[in-house]
Design a protein around this motif. Sequence first.
Motif, PDB file in Angstrom:
ATOM      1  N   GLU A 169       3.692   1.551  14.027  1.00 33.60           N
ATOM      2  CA  GLU A 169       3.850   3.089  14.955  1.00 33.60           C
ATOM      3  C   GLU A 169       4.488   3.835  14.047  1.00 33.60           C
ATOM      4  O   GLU A 169       4.581   5.092  14.329  1.00 33.60           O
ATOM      5  N   LEU A 170       5.374   3.385  13.111  1.00 34.60           N
ATOM      6  CA  LEU A 170       6.148   4.238  12.105  1.00 34.60           C
ATOM      7  C   LEU A 170       5.383   5.079  11.316  1.00 34.60           C
ATOM      8  O   LEU A 170       5.579   6.546  11.323  1.00 34.60           O
ATOM      9  N   ALA A 171       4.097   4.665  11.089  1.00 32.85           N
ATOM     10  CA  ALA A 171       3.162   5.549  10.332  1.00 32.85           C
ATOM     11  C   ALA A 171       2.698   6.688  11.256  1.00 32.85           C
ATOM     12  O   ALA A 171       2.402   7.518  10.884  1.00 32.85           O
ATOM     13  N   LEU A 172       2.399   6.334  12.531  1.00 32.10           N
ATOM     14  CA  LEU A 172       1.981   7.280  13.454  1.00 32.10           C
ATOM     15  C   LEU A 172       2.924   8.349  13.697  1.00 32.10           C
ATOM     16  O   LEU A 172       2.397   9.584  13.839  1.00 32.10           O
ATOM     17  N   GLU A 173       4.136   7.885  13.463  1.00 33.36           N
ATOM     18  CA  GLU A 173       5.201   8.942  13.868  1.00 33.36           C
ATOM     19  C   GLU A 173       5.155   9.940  12.788  1.00 33.36           C
ATOM     20  O   GLU A 173       5.500  10.988  12.882  1.00 33.36           O
ATOM     21  N   VAL A 174       5.117   9.285  11.544  1.00 34.84           N
ATOM     22  CA  VAL A 174       4.999  10.313  10.369  1.00 34.84           C
ATOM     23  C   VAL A 174       3.987  11.123  10.483  1.00 34.84           C
ATOM     24  O   VAL A 174       4.096  12.548  10.141  1.00 34.84           O
ATOM     25  N   GLU A 175       2.745  10.821  10.728  1.00 32.58           N
ATOM     26  CA  GLU A 175       1.734  11.520  10.979  1.00 32.58           C
ATOM     27  C   GLU A 175       1.898  12.649  12.048  1.00 32.58           C
ATOM     28  O   GLU A 175       1.483  13.660  11.769  1.00 32.58           O
ATOM     29  N   LYS A 176       2.639  12.489  13.078  1.00 40.70           N
ATOM     30  CA  LYS A 176       2.676  13.254  13.932  1.00 40.70           C
ATOM     31  C   LYS A 176       3.972  14.369  13.686  1.00 40.70           C
ATOM     32  O   LYS A 176       3.567  15.358  14.014  1.00 40.70           O
ATOM     33  N   ASN A 177       5.010  13.852  13.313  1.00 40.24           N
ATOM     34  CA  ASN A 177       6.184  14.580  12.968  1.00 40.24           C
ATOM     35  C   ASN A 177       6.478  15.031  11.574  1.00 40.24           C
ATOM     36  O   ASN A 177       7.485  15.670  11.477  1.00 40.24           O
ATOM     37  N   VAL A 232       0.925  -1.198  -0.025  1.00 42.84           N
ATOM     38  CA  VAL A 232      -0.020   0.046   0.046  1.00 42.84           C
ATOM     39  C   VAL A 232       0.770   1.248   0.161  1.00 42.84           C
ATOM     40  O   VAL A 232       1.550   1.547   0.909  1.00 42.84           O
ATOM     41  N   ILE A 233       0.761   2.041  -1.204  1.00 41.03           N
ATOM     42  CA  ILE A 233       1.666   3.254  -1.266  1.00 41.03           C
ATOM     43  C   ILE A 233       0.734   4.433  -0.805  1.00 41.03           C
ATOM     44  O   ILE A 233      -0.166   4.536  -1.341  1.00 41.03           O
ATOM     45  N   THR A 234       1.327   5.397  -0.052  1.00 40.27           N
ATOM     46  CA  THR A 234       0.275   6.404   0.437  1.00 40.27           C
ATOM     47  C   THR A 234       1.374   7.388   1.221  1.00 40.27           C
ATOM     48  O   THR A 234       2.381   7.257   1.457  1.00 40.27           O
ATOM     49  N   HIS A 235       0.762   8.747   0.826  1.00 42.07           N
ATOM     50  CA  HIS A 235       1.344   9.797   1.595  1.00 42.07           C
ATOM     51  C   HIS A 235       1.163   9.764   3.070  1.00 42.07           C
ATOM     52  O   HIS A 235       2.024  10.458   3.651  1.00 42.07           O
ATOM     53  N   TYR A 236      -0.173   9.291   3.345  1.00 39.56           N
ATOM     54  CA  TYR A 236      -0.590   9.820   4.798  1.00 39.56           C
ATOM     55  C   TYR A 236      -1.135   8.554   5.455  1.00 39.56           C
ATOM     56  O   TYR A 236      -1.314   7.456   4.977  1.00 39.56           O
ATOM     57  N   GLN A 237      -1.281   8.783   6.724  1.00 42.41           N
ATOM     58  CA  GLN A 237      -1.373   7.542   7.678  1.00 42.41           C
ATOM     59  C   GLN A 237      -2.788   7.426   7.517  1.00 42.41           C
ATOM     60  O   GLN A 237      -3.056   6.140   7.861  1.00 42.41           O
ATOM     61  N   TYR A 275       8.124  13.874   7.920  1.00 44.16           N
ATOM     62  CA  TYR A 275       9.134  13.059   7.190  1.00 44.16           C
ATOM     63  C   TYR A 275      10.626  13.840   7.759  1.00 44.16           C
ATOM     64  O   TYR A 275      11.608  12.960   7.722  1.00 44.16           O
ATOM     65  N   ALA A 276      10.628  14.791   8.054  1.00 45.28           N
ATOM     66  CA  ALA A 276      11.913  15.698   8.395  1.00 45.28           C
ATOM     67  C   ALA A 276      12.685  15.006   9.465  1.00 45.28           C
ATOM     68  O   ALA A 276      13.754  14.660   8.977  1.00 45.28           O
ATOM     69  N   ASP A 277      12.191  14.372  10.297  1.00 40.86           N
ATOM     70  CA  ASP A 277      12.883  13.841  11.639  1.00 40.86           C
ATOM     71  C   ASP A 277      13.508  12.478  11.069  1.00 40.86           C
ATOM     72  O   ASP A 277      14.528  12.347  11.317  1.00 40.86           O
ATOM     73  N   ILE A 278      12.751  11.956  10.280  1.00 42.99           N
ATOM     74  CA  ILE A 278      13.123  10.566  10.022  1.00 42.99           C
ATOM     75  C   ILE A 278      14.238  10.769   8.935  1.00 42.99           C
ATOM     76  O   ILE A 278      15.059   9.961   9.128  1.00 42.99           O
ATOM     77  N   LEU A 279      13.954  11.644   7.926  1.00 43.89           N
ATOM     78  CA  LEU A 279      14.988  11.797   6.946  1.00 43.89           C
ATOM     79  C   LEU A 279      16.266  12.281   7.680  1.00 43.89           C
ATOM     80  O   LEU A 279      17.362  11.935   7.247  1.00 43.89           O
ATOM     81  N   ALA A 280      16.209  13.116   8.582  1.00 43.71           N
ATOM     82  CA  ALA A 280      17.513  13.638   9.195  1.00 43.71           C
ATOM     83  C   ALA A 280      18.263  12.723   9.958  1.00 43.71           C
ATOM     84  O   ALA A 280      19.397  12.546  10.038  1.00 43.71           O
ATOM     85  N   GLU A 281      17.274  11.922  10.742  1.00 47.20           N
ATOM     86  CA  GLU A 281      18.066  10.764  11.259  1.00 47.20           C
ATOM     87  C   GLU A 281      18.772   9.702  10.700  1.00 47.20           C
ATOM     88  O   GLU A 281      19.773   9.349  10.814  1.00 47.20           O
ATOM     89  N   VAL A 282      18.249   9.274   9.280  1.00 48.60           N
ATOM     90  CA  VAL A 282      18.803   8.369   8.650  1.00 48.60           C
ATOM     91  C   VAL A 282      20.009   8.990   7.609  1.00 48.60           C
ATOM     92  O   VAL A 282      20.799   8.236   6.842  1.00 48.60           O
TER      93      VAL A 282
END
Lengths: 251, 432
Positions: free
Chosen positions: A233-241, A202-207, A243-250
Motif C-alpha cells: 500500500e505504501l507504493a500506491l500512496e507514492v503513486e497517488k501523492n 526491486v529498485i524503482t521510481h514508479y509504482q 514523495y513530498a507527503d512522506i518526506l514531510a511526515e518523516v
Amino acid sequence: MLTIKNLHVKLEDEDKQILKGVDLTVEAGRVHAIMGPNGSGKSTLSYVLSGRDGYTVTDGSATLEGEDLLAMEAEERAAAGLFLAFQYPVEIPGVGNMTFLRTALNAQRKTRGEDEISAGDFLKLVREKAKALKIDADMLKRPVNVGFSGGEKKRNEILQMAMLEPKMCILDETDSGLDVDAMKLVADGVNALRDSGRGFLVITHYQRLLDHIAPDVVHIMADGRIVKTGGPELALEVEKNGYADILAEVA
Amino acid sequence: MAVAQTKLDLTETRISALAMPQSKGWAQTARAEALARLRAMGLPARRDEYWRYTDPSSLTQAAAPRAALHVDDEAPIFGEIDRLRIVFVDGVFDPAQSDDLALTHVTIERLSDVMAKDLHWAREHYGVLEAAGQSPVARPLAALNTAFASDGVVIRATGIVEKPISLVYLHNDSASDAMVHHVVRVESGASLTLLENGPAAARFNNVTEISLADDGDFHHIRTQGRDHERRAATHIFARLGARSQYKSFTLTGNGVLTRNEHVITLSGDDASAHVAGAALGDGAQGAFHHDDTVFITHDAERCESRQVFKKVLRNGAVGVFQGKILVKPGAQKTDGYQISQSLLLDEDSVFLAKPELEIYADDVSCSHGSTTGAIDETALFYLRARGVPRDVATDLLVLAFIDEAIAEIADERLSADIRNRLELWLGRRRQG
C-alpha cells in the motif's frame, strides 16, 4: 538472505556522503521494493552491493547468507549468488552474447568448484530460457547489447538472471525505458524466478512495475537512508501523492 | 637533397659486410640497379621522416644483434590446415623439411634457380615493384634486400589454387641475419592464399613483390613468430589489376623490433585492397616495438581500400602506425578507409600514429580514424558483475578489440586458428 546494517558510503573521489546509514534485510522468498526520489542513493546502494569501483564504505556491513559481501571482488559476489540487473546494460562490441553467457556461467561454476557446463547442455538451456523471454537466435548471436532496443537490453538482463540462477537479485530501475508490453515480458521473467530460496530487491521510481512484480515489503529511501517501510500500500500512496507527503511526515 | 655523409658511411659499412649472390644477366642487372638505388638514398636513419618513431639502427648495422631462440609447447600455427609447406631455416630454403613444390594451377620455383635462367617471367617483377614503391617515400631496406637477397620463392598462380602455400620460417641460429625475397604473380581469374609464419632469424629482412592481373585474387595471412629478441623489417609491394582483390592480415606477438611496410598500388579499375594487422606486445616479456607503415595509392577508378590496424600494448610496449592513402588525379569514386587503434593496458605503453590522406580527385570518399584508449571500465565491471574474473574479462575485451582486424580474414578456418593463437598468447600471460 541479504542483510545490510548501518551502511555508510561516500564517493571515492570527492568527499560526498551518499548512503548515511542504510538498514535493510531481505529474506529468502521475499520481494522487497525500494522507492525514492532521484538522488536518494538507490542506485548507489545497488552498485556498492555488487562491487563497483568508485565508492568507499565508511561504516556498516552487508552480508549475503552471512558472508561479508564488502570483502569480496565483484566476480566473487556474483559467484556467491548476487545478481544486479543493470539500469543501463552495457554494450560490449566484439563479444557475442552466447560467448558472454557461457563464459559467465562457467566462471561462476568454476569459482564454486563445480564442473563447466557442456556445450550441448548450455545450448539447450539458453534456448529454453530465451524462448520464454522472446529473445530470438539473432539476439543471442549479436554482440552483447549492441544495437539492442531498450526493451531488448532489459530482457537480456533477465535472460542472464535466468541462466545464472542467483540467490539474491537486485533490479535497478528495470522498468526505465520500457513500454507496457516490454514491462509485462520482463515482469513475467522475474516472476518465473520467484522461489522460496531466492530474494529480490526491486529498485524503482514508479509504482507501475510493482503492479506486475508484487512486492512483499516496500521501503522509501531519501537522502541516503530508508525513511519508511510498509506493505504494498505504501507504493500506491507514492503513486497517488508523490514523495513530498512522506518526506514531510518523516522529516 | 644530398645524402648525409654519415648515412653514406653507414650504407657502405653495411654493404661491405654482404656478398651479392651470383646471378644471370637480367637478375644481375636487377641487383646492381637496386644497389645503385640504395646508394642514392642511403640506409634509413632516425631523422628520416618515416623513421621518426622507430629507431632503424639495429636494422642497418652491419652485424645482426643476437636473438635467443624462443621455446614453448604451443602447437605450430596452421598445423591443422591442409597446405603446401615451404620451410626456410634462418632464411635458407630447406627442401628436406618442405613439401614437394608441385601443386595444380601454380608453379613454385626457388629464387636462385629463377635467377640462373636467361629468361624468366619474374624479370618483369623482381625489383620492379620495389623500385616503383621507392617514390614518393624511400624504402632503403627493401632496395638492400633486392640487391642482396639470398633466397626466396617465385610463385605464379594460373588458376584457383586449391590449398594455401605456406612459408614456414624457422629460427635455429641466434646470430642469423636473413634476407629473403619472394615474387608472386596471380594471373587473370586465378586465386591464391599465401601463409607465412615463424620468426625466421635473429634479424629478418623480407621483401615480397605481388602482382595481381585483372581479376586476380590474393589472400595473405601472416604470423611473425614469438621470439622475443628477433628483429624484422618486412616490405610488401603489391600492384593490383582491374577487379583484382588483395587481402592481407598480419598477427604479431612479441619481437623486440618489427617494421612491416605495405606499399600497394591500385592500378586497375574496381580493384580492392584490404590490409589488416593485430599486434600484441608485453614489455615485461622483453622490449616490444611494432611499426606498421602503410602506403596505398589509388590510381584507377572505383577502387576500394581498407586499413584496419589494432595494437594491444602493456608494460612499456611501443606501437607505431603510419598510414597513408594517396588518391591520384582521375582516381574517381575511390572508397578509402583507414582505422588504427591501440588499447593501452597501463600507463607505461605508447602508441604513435600518423594517418595521412592526400587526395587529387574530387569525387572520392575517404575516411580515417585513430584512437588510443584503456580498457572500458564499465564493460569490465559488467563482465565481473556476471562472475567473470578480472583477468579473464580483460582478455575477453582485448579479443573483442582486436576482432575487427581478424574479421578481415575471409577463410574461417584460418581466422579460427588466429583467434585460438591469441587466446593461448593471452592465457600464457595470465598464468605468468
